[in-house]
Design an enzyme around this catalytic site. Structure first.
Site, PDB file in Angstrom:
ATOM      1  N   CYS A   1      32.099  44.266  43.076  1.00 50.11           N
ATOM      2  CA  CYS A   1      31.555  43.035  42.488  1.00 50.11           C
ATOM      3  C   CYS A   1      30.546  42.348  43.399  1.00 50.11           C
ATOM      4  O   CYS A   1      29.738  41.556  42.932  1.00 50.11           O
ATOM      5  CB  CYS A   1      32.690  42.088  42.128  1.00 50.11           C
ATOM      6  SG  CYS A   1      33.644  41.524  43.550  1.00 50.11           S
TER       7      CYS A   1
ATOM      8  N   ARG B   1      25.717  40.971  35.010  1.00 47.93           N
ATOM      9  CA  ARG B   1      26.418  39.693  34.893  1.00 47.93           C
ATOM     10  C   ARG B   1      25.629  38.763  33.976  1.00 47.93           C
ATOM     11  O   ARG B   1      26.187  38.089  33.108  1.00 47.93           O
ATOM     12  CB  ARG B   1      26.583  39.041  36.282  1.00 47.93           C
ATOM     13  CG  ARG B   1      27.626  39.666  37.186  1.00 47.93           C
ATOM     14  CD  ARG B   1      29.048  39.396  36.729  1.00 47.93           C
ATOM     15  NE  ARG B   1      29.345  37.979  36.633  1.00 47.93           N
ATOM     16  CZ  ARG B   1      29.722  37.203  37.656  1.00 47.93           C
ATOM     17  NH1 ARG B   1      29.871  37.720  38.851  1.00 47.93           N
ATOM     18  NH2 ARG B   1      30.006  35.916  37.465  1.00 47.93           N
TER      19      ARG B   1
ATOM     20  N   HIS C   1      38.874  37.254  37.510  1.00 48.18           N
ATOM     21  CA  HIS C   1      37.409  37.173  37.501  1.00 48.18           C
ATOM     22  C   HIS C   1      36.886  37.900  36.241  1.00 48.18           C
ATOM     23  O   HIS C   1      36.258  38.947  36.319  1.00 48.18           O
ATOM     24  CB  HIS C   1      36.862  37.838  38.776  1.00 48.18           C
ATOM     25  CG  HIS C   1      35.451  37.470  39.103  1.00 48.18           C
ATOM     26  ND1 HIS C   1      34.700  36.592  38.353  1.00 48.18           N
ATOM     27  CD2 HIS C   1      34.627  37.885  40.115  1.00 48.18           C
ATOM     28  CE1 HIS C   1      33.504  36.462  38.894  1.00 48.18           C
ATOM     29  NE2 HIS C   1      33.420  37.237  39.951  1.00 48.18           N
TER      30      HIS C   1
ATOM     31  N   ARG D   1      34.402  27.734  38.826  1.00 46.51           N
ATOM     32  CA  ARG D   1      34.921  28.627  39.879  1.00 46.51           C
ATOM     33  C   ARG D   1      35.823  27.780  40.761  1.00 46.51           C
ATOM     34  O   ARG D   1      35.367  26.799  41.358  1.00 46.51           O
ATOM     35  CB  ARG D   1      33.765  29.226  40.690  1.00 46.51           C
ATOM     36  CG  ARG D   1      34.257  29.914  41.960  1.00 46.51           C
ATOM     37  CD  ARG D   1      33.216  30.766  42.636  1.00 46.51           C
ATOM     38  NE  ARG D   1      32.959  31.965  41.863  1.00 46.51           N
ATOM     39  CZ  ARG D   1      32.346  33.050  42.350  1.00 46.51           C
ATOM     40  NH1 ARG D   1      31.923  33.067  43.604  1.00 46.51           N
ATOM     41  NH2 ARG D   1      32.155  34.100  41.587  1.00 46.51           N
TER      42      ARG D   1
ATOM     43  N   GLN E   1      33.190  39.146  35.674  1.00 41.99           N
ATOM     44  CA  GLN E   1      32.795  40.307  36.475  1.00 41.99           C
ATOM     45  C   GLN E   1      33.233  41.604  35.793  1.00 41.99           C
ATOM     46  O   GLN E   1      32.471  42.569  35.718  1.00 41.99           O
ATOM     47  CB  GLN E   1      33.410  40.209  37.879  1.00 41.99           C
ATOM     48  CG  GLN E   1      32.959  41.339  38.786  1.00 41.99           C
ATOM     49  CD  GLN E   1      31.481  41.283  39.119  1.00 41.99           C
ATOM     50  OE1 GLN E   1      31.002  40.253  39.577  1.00 41.99           O
ATOM     51  NE2 GLN E   1      30.755  42.361  38.876  1.00 41.99           N
TER      52      GLN E   1
ATOM     53  N   ASP F   1      36.955  45.955  46.452  1.00 41.15           N
ATOM     54  CA  ASP F   1      36.500  44.579  46.681  1.00 41.15           C
ATOM     55  C   ASP F   1      36.844  44.233  48.135  1.00 41.15           C
ATOM     56  O   ASP F   1      37.562  44.999  48.812  1.00 41.15           O
ATOM     57  CB  ASP F   1      37.232  43.645  45.698  1.00 41.15           C
ATOM     58  CG  ASP F   1      36.707  42.220  45.703  1.00 41.15           C
ATOM     59  OD1 ASP F   1      35.632  41.968  46.294  1.00 41.15           O
ATOM     60  OD2 ASP F   1      37.383  41.338  45.123  1.00 41.15           O
TER      61      ASP F   1
HETATM   62  N1  NVA Z   1      37.833  38.844  45.346  1.00 43.81           N
HETATM   63  C1  NVA Z   1      36.649  38.149  45.785  1.00 43.81           C
HETATM   64  C2  NVA Z   1      35.580  38.261  44.745  1.00 43.81           C
HETATM   65  C3  NVA Z   1      34.287  37.583  45.091  1.00 43.81           C
HETATM   66  C4  NVA Z   1      33.279  37.658  43.991  1.00 43.81           C
HETATM   67  C5  NVA Z   1      36.994  36.694  46.058  1.00 43.81           C
HETATM   68  O1  NVA Z   1      37.770  36.113  45.298  1.00 43.81           O
HETATM   69  O2  NVA Z   1      36.503  36.143  47.051  1.00 43.81           O
HETATM   70  N1   CP Z   2      30.544  38.917  42.180  1.00 48.23           N
HETATM   71  C1   CP Z   2      30.422  37.593  42.278  1.00 48.23           C
HETATM   72  O1   CP Z   2      31.056  36.844  41.549  1.00 48.23           O
HETATM   73  O2   CP Z   2      29.532  37.175  43.214  1.00 48.23           O
HETATM   74  P1   CP Z   2      29.321  35.678  43.730  1.00 48.23           P
HETATM   75  O3   CP Z   2      30.545  35.306  44.534  1.00 48.23           O
HETATM   76  O4   CP Z   2      28.084  35.761  44.571  1.00 48.23           O
HETATM   77  O5   CP Z   2      29.146  34.774  42.561  1.00 48.23           O
END
Ligand code: NVA
Ligand code: CP
Length: 310
Positions: A265, A293, A136, A109, A139, A225
């Site tokens: 998500c 997930r 992502h 990540r 997800q 989101d």
């Molecule tokens: N769009 C959000 C998703 C978090 C799971 C982010 O990138 O922070």
């Molecule tokens: N949806 C998701 O990826 O959640 P986290 O940021 O908690 O991993």
């Protein structure tokens, strides 16, 4: 995996897999989930190690990958920018060369997609995108699986995206193209999906709407989101103003199909991108989405490491 192997499969964006590979993965995830629910032990990844590298915070991604890997008999190494050389600017190429000599699969990540692409290019083992600024895929894998589980095939259906043209929106667009549904997108102006980046071959799979209400009309699935994704915190005050009309509420859900699902998500901000009434209401599938997930990622890791089973 042996050095120089050219057939390593990575999962860096949704379009890395073909439609028929998704058919397999969704079926396999359903089988893995069913067996898990029946307390059947299934440990095909004994002696395999997953390295998880987090340069951004996570709850679901960490727990789902870590629990999933242990359930399959493997083990996990967890690294963050703060407690590894990632935060001290070791070249990504070097980190990839080293880590992939010691583990069997890597989940990352991070910020720019280019970082994960660089890591994968220098890795001897499969690399999975656990979220970047751009995508992502894990997800959306879980979200489409959840839709199929609860409503059947997603092909020919309408998915409404309300909010930021972010990593989730980009990935939904790739999924629409590959899996054959239509994405209705409504974002504030200046926050549109970058279609060139996403690389969509089929413009017919997406329709854009100024009004989020219009985007939800007739939708089989409504999804949104956060207004401010990780890495964009400096824009938060401005985004709070710009996105004020992009809150999925009961009125929007009423314009969708009667049996439409709502997905997010998570983490969510009730009263911002979604009302409490919707996310905590009967059409919300968010807890199943989160649980799934783990099941889809178990299928994904098995696929990347062992290929097709059965
Ligand atoms: N769009 C959000 C998703 C978090 C799971 C982010 O990138 O922070
Ligand atoms: N949806 C998701 O990826 O959640 P986290 O940021 O908690 O991993």
């Amino acid at each position: 995996m042996k050095p120089g192997m050219s057939l390593i499969k990575h999962y860096l964006q949704f379009k890395d897999f073909r439609a028929e590979e998704y058919v397999y993965l969704f079926e396999r995830a359903a089988t893995i989930k069913k067996r898990f629910k029946n307390y059947e032990k299934y440990t095909p990844l004994v002696d395999r190690t997953l390295a998880m590298i987090f340069e951004k915070a996570s709850t679901r991604t960490r727990v789902s990958f870590e629990a999933g890997m242990y359930q399959m008999g493997g083990s996990v190494v967890h690294l963050t920018a703060g407690d590894s050389q990632f935060g001290r600017a070791e070249p990504i190429e070097d980190a990839a060369r080293v880590i992939s000599r010691m583990v069997d699969i890597v989940m990352i990540r991070t910020f720019e997609q280019s970082k994960i692409e660089t890591f994968a290019a220098h890795s001897r083992v499969p690399v999975i995108n656990g979220l970047t600024n751009e995508y992502h895929p894990c997800q959306i894998l879980a979200d489409v699986f959840t839709y199929i589980e609860q409503r059947g095939s997603i092909q020919g259906k309408v998915v409404a995206w309300v909010g930021d043209g972010n990593n989730m929106a980009n990935t939904w667009l790739q999924a629409a193209d590959i899996l054959g549904f239509t994405l209705h997108v409504s974002t504030p102006s200046g926050y549109e999906i970058d279609r060139q980046l996403v690389g969509i071959n089929n413009p017919a799979c997406v329709k854009t709407f100024k009004s989020p209400f219009a985007a939800c009309e007739g939708a089989h699935l409504v999804t949104t989101d956060v207004w401010t994704s990780m890495g964009y915190e400096a824009e938060n005050a401005e985004r709070q103003k710009v996105f004020a009309d992009w809150c999925v509420d009961a009125q929007m859900m009423q314009l969708a199909q009667k049996d439409a699902l709502f997905m997010h998500c998570l983490p969510a901000h009730r009263g911002e991108e979604v009302s409490a009434e919707v996310i905590d209401g009967p059409q919300s599938a968010v807890w199943d989405e989160a649980e799934n997930r783990m099941h889809v990622q178990k299928a994904l890791m098995e696929f990347l490491l062992l290929g097709r089973i059965g």
